[in-house]
Design an enzyme around this catalytic site. Structure first.
Site, PDB file in Angstrom:
ATOM      1  N   HIS A 186      -1.106   3.918  -7.355  1.00  0.00           N
ATOM      2  CA  HIS A 186      -1.367   5.151  -7.114  1.00  0.00           C
ATOM      3  C   HIS A 186      -2.544   4.994  -8.129  1.00  0.00           C
ATOM      4  O   HIS A 186      -3.609   5.963  -8.499  1.00  0.00           O
ATOM      5  CB  HIS A 186      -1.228   6.444  -8.004  1.00  0.00           C
ATOM      6  CG  HIS A 186      -0.273   6.969  -6.760  1.00  0.00           C
ATOM      7  ND1 HIS A 186       0.596   7.771  -6.941  1.00  0.00           N
ATOM      8  CD2 HIS A 186       0.547   6.013  -5.830  1.00  0.00           C
ATOM      9  CE1 HIS A 186       1.451   8.325  -5.832  1.00  0.00           C
ATOM     10  NE2 HIS A 186       1.554   7.059  -5.536  1.00  0.00           N
TER      11      HIS A 186
ATOM     12  N   VAL B  48      -1.894   5.522   2.181  1.00  0.00           N
ATOM     13  CA  VAL B  48      -3.666   4.282   3.155  1.00  0.00           C
ATOM     14  C   VAL B  48      -3.361   3.777   3.671  1.00  0.00           C
ATOM     15  O   VAL B  48      -2.165   3.004   3.999  1.00  0.00           O
ATOM     16  CB  VAL B  48      -2.787   3.887   1.187  1.00  0.00           C
ATOM     17  CG1 VAL B  48      -4.316   2.613   0.955  1.00  0.00           C
ATOM     18  CG2 VAL B  48      -3.543   4.510   0.365  1.00  0.00           C
TER      19      VAL B  48
ATOM     20  N   LEU C  47       1.015  -1.323  -0.256  1.00  0.00           N
ATOM     21  CA  LEU C  47      -0.159   0.073  -0.005  1.00  0.00           C
ATOM     22  C   LEU C  47       0.628   1.244   0.042  1.00  0.00           C
ATOM     23  O   LEU C  47       1.795   1.074   0.682  1.00  0.00           O
ATOM     24  CB  LEU C  47      -0.508   0.173   1.362  1.00  0.00           C
ATOM     25  CG  LEU C  47      -1.484  -1.398   1.480  1.00  0.00           C
ATOM     26  CD1 LEU C  47      -2.711  -0.628   2.664  1.00  0.00           C
ATOM     27  CD2 LEU C  47      -2.644  -1.256   0.331  1.00  0.00           C
ATOM     28  N   ASP C  48       0.596   2.426  -0.944  1.00  0.00           N
ATOM     29  CA  ASP C  48       0.809   3.739  -0.759  1.00  0.00           C
ATOM     30  C   ASP C  48       1.270   4.524   0.800  1.00  0.00           C
ATOM     31  O   ASP C  48       0.862   3.675   1.631  1.00  0.00           O
ATOM     32  CB  ASP C  48       0.377   4.787  -1.314  1.00  0.00           C
ATOM     33  CG  ASP C  48       0.342   4.366  -2.833  1.00  0.00           C
ATOM     34  OD1 ASP C  48       0.811   3.716  -3.486  1.00  0.00           O
ATOM     35  OD2 ASP C  48      -0.634   4.981  -3.225  1.00  0.00           O
ATOM     36  N   ALA C  49       2.085   5.225   1.512  1.00  0.00           N
ATOM     37  CA  ALA C  49       2.258   4.813   2.409  1.00  0.00           C
ATOM     38  C   ALA C  49       1.153   6.134   3.049  1.00  0.00           C
ATOM     39  O   ALA C  49       0.766   5.585   4.539  1.00  0.00           O
ATOM     40  CB  ALA C  49       3.648   6.172   2.918  1.00  0.00           C
TER      41      ALA C  49
END
Length: 232
Positions: free
Chosen positions: A162, A66, A62-64
């Site tokens: 993203h 999220v 996961l993106d930071a």
């Protein structure tokens, strides 16, 4: 950022699923920067008294900003089988997204072509014939709406960088807190995108496994989740 104790959602001899908080990188951060993978390895090391290096393979990232479920493999066999399951799109990935605005359609499938902009650390929608373009597909369902926007259940078909953030912004409904992609409202930490549920076949036992992560407490300030029609 103050590190919080690791919250384990599922654990056995083959898998470890944990709850990722906002702002914490999954892995691959710079020297001295804590990551979720570091915390997970420390958990295994302490719980099972394993000195030295601990093997954990990240299979969902996961993106930071999220939050939500991150799945890790405790063995190379499990990692290989899970990676194949993700590539083969046999894993059901469900996200919750609180957005600004309300989509015109209650349910829809979105298909775009995305291209990375490494210089600005963003992803843009582009044309199918553009260099390095990647096809991105997701479906969404509006679970509830109100004066501040809507809550969506999002299901990924592809898994691009993203992707959900860019596709919803292109729809005119950026994710709450996601200033990078045009949001006007903010959260105390992170953005209002949450990896809510993973459903998959266990890589060794071959049983159906569903892992669900509770939504962050901060969401209650802008969306009464108790009023939304969350799926069973």
């Amino acid at each position: 950022m103050i590190e919080k104790p690791l919250k384990v959602l599922f654990e056995d001899n083959h898998l470890l699923a944990v709850l990722k908080p906002p702002g914490l990188p999954t892995m691959g951060a710079g020297p001295g920067v804590p990551t979720l993978l570091d915390q997970a390895k420390a958990h295994i090391r302490e719980k099972y008294n394993k000195p030295g290096n601990v093997y954990l393979g990240i299979v969902s990232r996961l993106d930071a900003p999220v939050t939500g479920v991150v799945l890790m493999a405790r063995t190379s066999k499990a990692a290989a089988r899970l990676s194949e399951a993700f590539r083969g799109r046999s894993v059901d990935k469900s996200y919750l997204a609180a957005i600004e605005g309300v989509p015109d359609q209650d349910t829809a499938t979105l298909v775009h072509h995305l291209r990375k902009d490494d210089r600005h650390r963003k992803v843009h929608v582009t044309t199918p014939d553009a260099a390095d373009a990647q096809r991105a597909e997701l479906s969404y369902e509006v679970l509830g709406d109100g004066p501040r926007g809507a809550l969506l259940l999002v299901k990924l078909v592809t898994g691009r960088k993203h992707q959900i953030r860019v596709q919803l912004a292109k729809l005119g409904c950026p994710i709450v807190g996601d200033r990078k992609y045009g949001a006007q409202t903010s959260l105390p930490a992170g953005i209002a995108l949450h990896a809510w549920r993973l459903a998959l076949e266990h890589p060794v036992r071959r049983e159906r496994l569903t892992i669900t992560a509770p939504t962050p407490p901060a969401w209650s300030r802008f969306w009464p989740l108790s009023e939304a029609r969350l799926p069973a």
